[in-house]
Design a protein around this motif. Structure first.
Motif, PDB file in Angstrom:
ATOM      1  N   ALA A  88      12.286   3.057  10.167  1.00 36.02           N
ATOM      2  CA  ALA A  88      12.658   1.651  10.371  1.00 36.02           C
ATOM      3  C   ALA A  88      12.758   0.893   9.055  1.00 36.02           C
ATOM      4  N   ASN A  89      12.049   1.361   8.022  1.00 32.06           N
ATOM      5  CA  ASN A  89      12.133   0.761   6.684  1.00 32.06           C
ATOM      6  C   ASN A  89      13.196   1.443   5.829  1.00 32.06           C
ATOM      7  N   ASN A  90      13.996   2.300   6.452  1.00 26.88           N
ATOM      8  CA  ASN A  90      15.061   3.022   5.762  1.00 26.88           C
ATOM      9  C   ASN A  90      14.534   3.929   4.655  1.00 26.88           C
ATOM     10  N   VAL A  91      13.372   4.516   4.892  1.00 26.60           N
ATOM     11  CA  VAL A  91      12.756   5.449   3.944  1.00 26.60           C
ATOM     12  C   VAL A  91      12.915   6.871   4.466  1.00 26.60           C
ATOM     13  N   ASP A  92      13.356   7.761   3.600  1.00 26.44           N
ATOM     14  CA  ASP A  92      13.435   9.183   3.932  1.00 26.44           C
ATOM     15  C   ASP A  92      12.009   9.732   3.925  1.00 26.44           C
ATOM     16  N   LEU A  93      11.493  10.084   5.080  1.00 30.74           N
ATOM     17  CA  LEU A  93      10.092  10.520   5.193  1.00 30.74           C
ATOM     18  C   LEU A  93       9.838  11.843   4.488  1.00 30.74           C
ATOM     19  N   ASN A  94      10.880  12.628   4.265  1.00 28.34           N
ATOM     20  CA  ASN A  94      10.699  13.882   3.531  1.00 28.34           C
ATOM     21  C   ASN A  94      10.877  13.699   2.026  1.00 28.34           C
ATOM     22  N   ARG A  95      10.781  12.461   1.560  1.00 31.58           N
ATOM     23  CA  ARG A  95      10.702  12.143   0.129  1.00 31.58           C
ATOM     24  C   ARG A  95       9.518  11.204  -0.125  1.00 31.58           C
ATOM     25  N   ASP A  96       8.643  11.068   0.869  1.00 32.98           N
ATOM     26  CA  ASP A  96       7.619  10.023   0.832  1.00 32.98           C
ATOM     27  C   ASP A  96       6.216  10.550   0.562  1.00 32.98           C
ATOM     28  N   PHE A  97       6.059  11.853   0.378  1.00 34.06           N
ATOM     29  CA  PHE A  97       4.739  12.423   0.135  1.00 34.06           C
ATOM     30  C   PHE A  97       4.446  12.485  -1.365  1.00 34.06           C
ATOM     31  N   PRO A  98       3.178  12.420  -1.748  1.00 33.14           N
ATOM     32  CA  PRO A  98       2.836  12.600  -3.170  1.00 33.14           C
ATOM     33  C   PRO A  98       3.398  13.915  -3.689  1.00 33.14           C
ATOM     34  N   ASP A  99       3.869  13.906  -4.924  1.00 34.96           N
ATOM     35  CA  ASP A  99       4.570  15.065  -5.458  1.00 34.96           C
ATOM     36  C   ASP A  99       3.945  15.512  -6.775  1.00 34.96           C
ATOM     37  N   GLN A 100       3.821  16.829  -6.947  1.00 35.76           N
ATOM     38  CA  GLN A 100       3.204  17.383  -8.153  1.00 35.76           C
ATOM     39  C   GLN A 100       4.089  17.212  -9.390  1.00 35.76           C
ATOM     40  N   PHE A 101       5.401  17.178  -9.196  1.00 36.13           N
ATOM     41  CA  PHE A 101       6.309  17.076 -10.330  1.00 36.13           C
ATOM     42  C   PHE A 101       6.769  15.655 -10.610  1.00 36.13           C
ATOM     43  N   TYR A 102       6.533  14.763  -9.675  1.00 31.99           N
ATOM     44  CA  TYR A 102       7.050  13.403  -9.815  1.00 31.99           C
ATOM     45  C   TYR A 102       5.926  12.407  -9.563  1.00 31.99           C
ATOM     46  N   PRO A 103       5.072  12.175 -10.559  1.00 32.60           N
ATOM     47  CA  PRO A 103       3.891  11.319 -10.363  1.00 32.60           C
ATOM     48  C   PRO A 103       4.217   9.886  -9.976  1.00 32.60           C
ATOM     49  N   MET A 104       5.425   9.410 -10.293  1.00 32.17           N
ATOM     50  CA  MET A 104       5.770   8.049  -9.916  1.00 32.17           C
ATOM     51  C   MET A 104       5.878   7.913  -8.396  1.00 32.17           C
ATOM     52  N   ASN A 105       5.867   9.051  -7.696  1.00 30.36           N
ATOM     53  CA  ASN A 105       5.947   9.038  -6.239  1.00 30.36           C
ATOM     54  C   ASN A 105       4.558   8.976  -5.592  1.00 30.36           C
ATOM     55  N   ASP A 106       3.514   8.812  -6.400  1.00 28.50           N
ATOM     56  CA  ASP A 106       2.145   8.892  -5.898  1.00 28.50           C
ATOM     57  C   ASP A 106       1.513   7.539  -5.607  1.00 28.50           C
ATOM     58  N   ILE A 107       2.298   6.488  -5.526  1.00 25.80           N
ATOM     59  CA  ILE A 107       1.741   5.163  -5.256  1.00 25.80           C
ATOM     60  C   ILE A 107       1.338   5.098  -3.791  1.00 25.80           C
ATOM     61  N   VAL A 108       0.032   5.119  -3.542  1.00 27.32           N
ATOM     62  CA  VAL A 108      -0.489   5.242  -2.186  1.00 27.32           C
ATOM     63  C   VAL A 108      -0.049   4.079  -1.307  1.00 27.32           C
ATOM     64  N   SER A 109       0.000   2.877  -1.885  1.00 23.24           N
ATOM     65  CA  SER A 109       0.322   1.695  -1.086  1.00 23.24           C
ATOM     66  C   SER A 109       1.739   1.731  -0.522  1.00 23.24           C
ATOM     67  N   LEU A 110       2.607   2.588  -1.073  1.00 22.97           N
ATOM     68  CA  LEU A 110       3.988   2.661  -0.597  1.00 22.97           C
ATOM     69  C   LEU A 110       4.201   3.700   0.496  1.00 22.97           C
ATOM     70  N   ARG A 111       3.142   4.446   0.850  1.00 25.08           N
ATOM     71  CA  ARG A 111       3.292   5.429   1.916  1.00 25.08           C
ATOM     72  C   ARG A 111       3.684   4.752   3.223  1.00 25.08           C
ATOM     73  N   GLN A 112       4.609   5.354   3.921  1.00 24.69           N
ATOM     74  CA  GLN A 112       5.013   4.866   5.237  1.00 24.69           C
ATOM     75  C   GLN A 112       3.963   5.241   6.290  1.00 24.69           C
ATOM     76  N   PRO A 113       3.852   4.484   7.382  1.00 25.17           N
ATOM     77  CA  PRO A 113       2.830   4.803   8.391  1.00 25.17           C
ATOM     78  C   PRO A 113       2.993   6.202   8.971  1.00 25.17           C
ATOM     79  N   GLU A 114       4.242   6.659   9.120  1.00 31.52           N
ATOM     80  CA  GLU A 114       4.455   8.012   9.634  1.00 31.52           C
ATOM     81  C   GLU A 114       3.940   9.051   8.640  1.00 31.52           C
ATOM     82  N   THR A 115       4.163   8.807   7.357  1.00 31.48           N
ATOM     83  CA  THR A 115       3.685   9.727   6.321  1.00 31.48           C
ATOM     84  C   THR A 115       2.166   9.754   6.284  1.00 31.48           C
ATOM     85  N   ARG A 116       1.558   8.574   6.317  1.00 31.48           N
ATOM     86  CA  ARG A 116       0.092   8.503   6.311  1.00 31.48           C
ATOM     87  C   ARG A 116      -0.499   9.225   7.523  1.00 31.48           C
ATOM     88  N   ALA A 117       0.164   9.108   8.662  1.00 23.90           N
ATOM     89  CA  ALA A 117      -0.328   9.778   9.868  1.00 23.90           C
ATOM     90  C   ALA A 117      -0.350  11.297   9.681  1.00 23.90           C
TER      91      ALA A 117
END
Length: 491
Positions: A178-207
């Motif tokens: 619903a926020n137009n976020v690709d959920l398969n790009r929303d998890f913390p990543d070992q190669f891309y630390p800028m993707n590790d901002i916890v506050s930006l996780r979508q509720p589906e990802t956090r679940a």
């Protein structure tokens, strides 16, 4: 202040900034692409949707709506109440429950068995998985105690099925949530630390992340559409180039992917992917993917399965797609008990289960045993020799060498506390539970015997206690044997 500004403009900082802006995943049709741009100092996630075909009402005809899917899941658990239950792991952005069906001969109960999870509809415009997972559940229920494979899975695996991770995206007929976020790009990543901002996780990802932390999954798979291939880690690379990037368990993942592909009607015949399998980073790198996070943080061996060339095929094609994928899905789940190394880990002093770690020499990934039963389930490629070590803080680690053939192996460990001396270990191992009266009777009996006989009887008494203790331990170790286990070893 000037010195601080010069440090910010240093070469390493400029290189990092350039990498953050220009090292973007490749845009493709099959798995979808995304890019990250800086908005108000925060890396937001957006999608290129211009190339996505518009989904018409005719295309969605006879696909289950979200409410119909929920109804189907609840009706299934009523019809198959003896082997299933339903529960929610959270809610979507719009508040739709993320329902999961668990299938087992003892649903809801923790057992010393491996657990597998299927996740469908990660991308809202790839709905085939949600339909196939309902078909899988119904097939298992209808064939339990009739078909050997269905019976094996229900009796020996806890199977968790999440038909839709992205119900909002499905309702909106688009890839993102619903926020137009690709959920398969929303998890913390070992190669891309800028993707590790916890506050930006979508509720589906956090679940999903909380679900994996709470439950002890051995392996899993997510179902996608847009290609026909079994994809395995790693999904990204350090320098963002398209190249083969092997994870520590590369042999095992390739074995799992080949199992799915070869069981499929025509996946292994692919002209695009040799054998119908591919390394994610070699196909094209993505960052923030779910399968890499599962493996790194949950010790869970996950495949990304592209099960249909057409993302949204006509509903009348679904029965054929189900038949093409049925044996692949069943064999992948059954592989949890037919292959790999399984066992339990106990303490030598009290025989209690230990949540110890199991490590394979040369593979830098730990698989942890459960706290309740001390059971572990380690996926490994067959036909190889392995050095297996069980360890836990406060206990002496143990190592053994095995040859894993085509069938699974049962390997139990008994660990001794580190702070016990050798004498104490022998005493504790052979300690018998005798009350005070029994001990006095033994002493009175021995008073009339000379020292030599006394020593002989003492040794025999200790041996008897050790054997009794060993018998008790093996009785405690005994549990339902998984079909396919070749032999059992205690270390």
């Amino acid at each position: 202040m000037m010195r601080f500004a010069m440090e910010l403009l240093s070469l390493p900082f400029l290189l990092l900034l350039a990498l953050s802006f220009f090292s973007r995943p490749t845009v493709t049709i099959a798995r979808g692409g995304g890019h990250m741009d800086c908005t108000h100092g925060v890396f937001a996630r957006h999608l290129f949707e211009e190339s996505q075909p518009r989904i018409s009402e005719a295309m969605t005809h006879e696909y289950m709506s979200n409410s119909e899917l929920e109804k189907a899941m609840k009706e299934f658990t009523q019809r198959c109440a003896n082997i299933s239950r339903i529960y929610s792991i959270g809610k979507s952005v719009k508040g739709i429950p993320l329902w999961v069906v668990e299938i087992s001969d003892k649903p809801g109960q923790e057992e010393a068995e491996p657990a597998f999870k299927f996740i469908g509809n990660v991308h809202g415009d790839e709905p085939v998985g949600r339909e196939l997972l309902i078909s899988l559940a119904n097939w298992l229920c209808d064939n339990y105690r009739k078909d050997p494979l269905a019976t094996l899975i229900v009796n020996n695996v806890h199977l968790h099925v999440l038909p839709t991770m992205n119900p909002d995206g499905f309702a909106l007929r688009r890839r993102g949530n619903a926020n137009n976020v690709d959920l398969n790009r929303d998890f913390p990543d070992q190669f891309y630390p800028m993707n590790d901002i916890v506050s930006l996780r979508q509720p589906e990802t956090r679940a999903i992340m909380n679900w994996i932390k709470e439950r002890h999954f051995t392996a899993s798979a997510s179902l996608h559409g847009g290609a026909l291939v079994a994809n395995y880690p790693w999904d990204g690379s350090q320098d963002t180039r398209k190249q083969y990037v092997a994870c520590p368990d590369d042999k095992t993942f390739r074995s799992m992917a080949r199992l799915y592909s070869r069981s499929h009607y025509n996946m292994s015949l692919s002209k695009e992917f040799e054998g119908g399998i591919t390394n994610g980073a070699l196909w094209y790198p993505i960052y923030g993917g779910m399968q890499d996070w599962n493996y790194i943080h949950g010790g869970c061996f996950e495949l990304t399965l592209e099960i249909s060339d057409d993302k949204w095929p006509k509903a009348n094609e679904l029965p054929v797609i189900w038949e093409y994928n049925r044996m692949s899905m069943l064999n992948l789940v059954a592989s949890l008990v037919k292959t790999g190394v399984h066992g339990r880990i106990f303490s030598s002093d009290k025989g209690r289960p230990l949540p110890a770690s199991v490590v394979i020499q040369g593979i830098d990934i730990r698989v942890n045993a459960s706290r309740t039963y001390g059971d572990y389930h380690r996926m490994l490629a067959p036909g190889e020799r392995y050095e297996v070590t069980a360890s836990m803080p406060g206990f002496q680690s143990k190592t053994t060498h095995i040859l894993l053939e085509d069938e699974a192996m049962n390997l139990d460990f008994i660990l001794s506390p580190e702070d016990s001396s050798k004498h104490e270990e022998v005493r504790n191992e052979c300690d018998c539970t005798c009350d005070g009266k029994d001990k006095l009777e033994v002493v009175e009996f021995l008073r009339g015997i000379n020292l030599g006989i006394y020593l002989l009887l003492s040794v025999m008494f200790l041996i008897f206690c050790c054997l009794l203790r060993r018998k008790t331990m093996f009785k405690f170790l005994n549990r339902r044997q998984f079909n396919g286990y070749k032999r059992s070893i205690v270390v």
